[in-house]
Design a protein around this motif. Sequence first.
Motif, PDB file in Angstrom:
ATOM      1  N   SER A 164       4.974  15.107   5.717  1.00 50.57           N
ATOM      2  CA  SER A 164       5.444  15.137   7.099  1.00 50.57           C
ATOM      3  C   SER A 164       4.315  15.646   7.984  1.00 50.57           C
ATOM      4  O   SER A 164       3.979  16.843   7.952  1.00 50.57           O
ATOM      5  CB  SER A 164       6.676  16.042   7.221  1.00 50.57           C
ATOM      6  OG  SER A 164       7.055  16.168   8.566  1.00 50.57           O
ATOM      7  N   PHE A 165       3.719  14.745   8.762  1.00 55.53           N
ATOM      8  CA  PHE A 165       2.599  15.150   9.628  1.00 55.53           C
ATOM      9  C   PHE A 165       3.086  16.078  10.738  1.00 55.53           C
ATOM     10  O   PHE A 165       2.371  17.017  11.124  1.00 55.53           O
ATOM     11  CB  PHE A 165       1.937  13.910  10.223  1.00 55.53           C
ATOM     12  CG  PHE A 165       1.218  13.076   9.216  1.00 55.53           C
ATOM     13  CD1 PHE A 165      -0.057  13.430   8.778  1.00 55.53           C
ATOM     14  CD2 PHE A 165       1.807  11.944   8.674  1.00 55.53           C
ATOM     15  CE1 PHE A 165      -0.719  12.668   7.841  1.00 55.53           C
ATOM     16  CE2 PHE A 165       1.139  11.184   7.733  1.00 55.53           C
ATOM     17  CZ  PHE A 165      -0.128  11.541   7.308  1.00 55.53           C
ATOM     18  N   ARG A 169       2.859  21.665  12.843  1.00 57.96           N
ATOM     19  CA  ARG A 169       3.533  22.879  13.289  1.00 57.96           C
ATOM     20  C   ARG A 169       3.181  24.064  12.411  1.00 57.96           C
ATOM     21  O   ARG A 169       2.976  25.184  12.895  1.00 57.96           O
ATOM     22  CB  ARG A 169       5.045  22.659  13.285  1.00 57.96           C
ATOM     23  CG  ARG A 169       5.550  21.703  14.370  1.00 57.96           C
ATOM     24  CD  ARG A 169       7.034  21.497  14.253  1.00 57.96           C
ATOM     25  NE  ARG A 169       7.525  20.576  15.277  1.00 57.96           N
ATOM     26  CZ  ARG A 169       8.775  20.132  15.360  1.00 57.96           C
ATOM     27  NH1 ARG A 169       9.668  20.530  14.441  1.00 57.96           N
ATOM     28  NH2 ARG A 169       9.137  19.315  16.316  1.00 57.96           N
ATOM     29  N   ARG A 170       3.086  23.831  11.104  1.00 60.56           N
ATOM     30  CA  ARG A 170       2.714  24.916  10.197  1.00 60.56           C
ATOM     31  C   ARG A 170       1.278  25.347  10.434  1.00 60.56           C
ATOM     32  O   ARG A 170       0.954  26.549  10.363  1.00 60.56           O
ATOM     33  CB  ARG A 170       2.917  24.460   8.750  1.00 60.56           C
ATOM     34  CG  ARG A 170       2.578  25.524   7.714  1.00 60.56           C
ATOM     35  CD  ARG A 170       2.854  25.044   6.315  1.00 60.56           C
ATOM     36  NE  ARG A 170       4.280  24.841   6.084  1.00 60.56           N
ATOM     37  CZ  ARG A 170       4.782  24.479   4.891  1.00 60.56           C
ATOM     38  NH1 ARG A 170       3.956  24.290   3.852  1.00 60.56           N
ATOM     39  NH2 ARG A 170       6.067  24.319   4.738  1.00 60.56           N
ATOM     40  N   MET A 171       0.382  24.402  10.713  1.00 57.88           N
ATOM     41  CA  MET A 171      -1.017  24.751  10.993  1.00 57.88           C
ATOM     42  C   MET A 171      -1.126  25.605  12.252  1.00 57.88           C
ATOM     43  O   MET A 171      -1.953  26.528  12.327  1.00 57.88           O
ATOM     44  CB  MET A 171      -1.844  23.472  11.152  1.00 57.88           C
ATOM     45  CG  MET A 171      -2.039  22.698   9.858  1.00 57.88           C
ATOM     46  SD  MET A 171      -2.893  21.118  10.132  1.00 57.88           S
ATOM     47  CE  MET A 171      -4.444  21.697  10.829  1.00 57.88           C
ATOM     48  N   ALA A 172      -0.270  25.305  13.255  1.00 60.75           N
ATOM     49  CA  ALA A 172      -0.319  26.092  14.491  1.00 60.75           C
ATOM     50  C   ALA A 172       0.107  27.525  14.242  1.00 60.75           C
ATOM     51  O   ALA A 172      -0.385  28.457  14.909  1.00 60.75           O
ATOM     52  CB  ALA A 172       0.575  25.450  15.545  1.00 60.75           C
ATOM     53  N   ARG A 173       1.002  27.736  13.286  1.00 63.63           N
ATOM     54  CA  ARG A 173       1.449  29.093  12.985  1.00 63.63           C
ATOM     55  C   ARG A 173       0.513  29.822  12.036  1.00 63.63           C
ATOM     56  O   ARG A 173       0.583  31.030  11.912  1.00 63.63           O
ATOM     57  CB  ARG A 173       2.863  29.048  12.376  1.00 63.63           C
ATOM     58  CG  ARG A 173       3.946  28.563  13.328  1.00 63.63           C
ATOM     59  CD  ARG A 173       5.330  28.840  12.758  1.00 63.63           C
ATOM     60  NE  ARG A 173       5.533  28.147  11.490  1.00 63.63           N
ATOM     61  CZ  ARG A 173       6.098  26.941  11.376  1.00 63.63           C
ATOM     62  NH1 ARG A 173       6.497  26.295  12.474  1.00 63.63           N
ATOM     63  NH2 ARG A 173       6.260  26.397  10.191  1.00 63.63           N
ATOM     64  N   ALA A 202       3.272  19.941   4.525  1.00 59.45           N
ATOM     65  CA  ALA A 202       4.737  20.083   4.477  1.00 59.45           C
ATOM     66  C   ALA A 202       5.340  18.730   4.119  1.00 59.45           C
ATOM     67  O   ALA A 202       4.891  17.684   4.607  1.00 59.45           O
ATOM     68  CB  ALA A 202       5.275  20.579   5.817  1.00 59.45           C
ATOM     69  N   HIS A 203       6.334  18.764   3.272  1.00 63.52           N
ATOM     70  CA  HIS A 203       6.979  17.541   2.814  1.00 63.52           C
ATOM     71  C   HIS A 203       8.393  17.425   3.402  1.00 63.52           C
ATOM     72  O   HIS A 203       8.965  18.410   3.867  1.00 63.52           O
ATOM     73  CB  HIS A 203       7.049  17.516   1.284  1.00 63.52           C
ATOM     74  CG  HIS A 203       5.706  17.496   0.622  1.00 63.52           C
ATOM     75  ND1 HIS A 203       4.969  18.643   0.430  1.00 63.52           N
ATOM     76  CD2 HIS A 203       4.966  16.479   0.113  1.00 63.52           C
ATOM     77  CE1 HIS A 203       3.827  18.346  -0.179  1.00 63.52           C
ATOM     78  NE2 HIS A 203       3.812  17.030  -0.379  1.00 63.52           N
TER      79      HIS A 203
END
Length: 412
Positions: free
Chosen positions: A181-182, A187-191, A199-200
Amino acid sequence: MDQNIAHFVRVLRRAGLRIGPAATLDCIEASRTIDIGNRVEFYHALASCCMKNPEDRLVFDQAFQMFWRNPRLMEKMRDLLLPSLTREVDGDGEEDPNLRRVDEAFGSAAEPDPQQDERESIEIDMSMTSSATELLQTTDFQMMSTAEIAEAERAIDAMRLAFPTRPSRRFSPASSHGRLSFRRTLRRMARQAGMPLPAHEKRQQRARPIVVICDISGSMERYSRMLLRFAHALTQRRGTVHSFLFGTRLTNVTRQMKDRDPDAALRAVSASVEDWSGGTRISSALQSFNRNWSRRVLGQGAVVLLITDGLDRDEGGDLGFEIDRLHRSCARLVWLNPLLRFDGFEPRSGGVQTILPHVDAFLPVHSLESIRQLSDLLQRDMAPGWRSQTLASWHHRLHDIQAEQTAGGGIG
């Protein structure tokens, strides 16, 4: 005599015959036009008013013999306190399950003997636990007594039912499996201060709608009532269920089936249906459904449960066209036929031969075990192109029978 006839009609109703107050008036009127002292004429007069189906004859004969054999018996039935009567049967013969309904209607269950010792009572109780339950699972609905029917209804209400599912357009997070899931990865990279942590996600599953189209003609009466109980149990679960009944016309009973009380729901259904236990016009009913309801209820990968014996009496309809249209409009078409309870059943009637090539599953529906098998089938993954494993053997048999009929000069 009029009161005795009214009592007799009540006994038949308790034994399971589908007759109402009008039958009492018909019997009284018929008895006034014959020689009341002629037992044969009296029998046929009452039989013509009370027997609606060939299956009722065995119950009627037994009730007639038990009720009218003793003139003094009538004096004891004023308030329906019927005495205990026993039937003479061979010691080695097996009791016909049909006749147990007559026994129950007369209240023939023997009172427990107070002199029985405790050990014997324990043995009787133990014999009626698991063995009786297992026997009830395979008993034909047509052969069940009144008490067994009530027990079967409770078993259907208690079933844990699941809807067939289909892939949804939406996705939900997955721990490690599934597609990348791009959006969730960004979103995870931003956090995480730009650290790429993949993330899958996986596709969600949604329940398919179920559409029940049930035959309520005379030959399907006992089975249709039990299947309506099953449809009511499905309706009470989380999912979409649309219920339709047909005999000579199509009736939508979806709203009535939403009542939480199954008995109240079936009473409302009976009040709204005018052609119960009548003739069978399958092609006209399917034409009405395809024209008025298919676009409303067959979306989102709906599964259709067609409950009928396939004995169509609609001479002017095009059954082949209508069943093909229904099959193309739904995701899966499951045909439930109580005639499959017979080991020697073969697709020889014209209606069965017309419907069979257009269904995805062909299953029996005559007992609790068959309903459980249907429930298991609905839980399977019905992927595109899915068909029941047993359907191929039915198609081969249908091809052979049609070849025989063609060689013999047509359908017999």
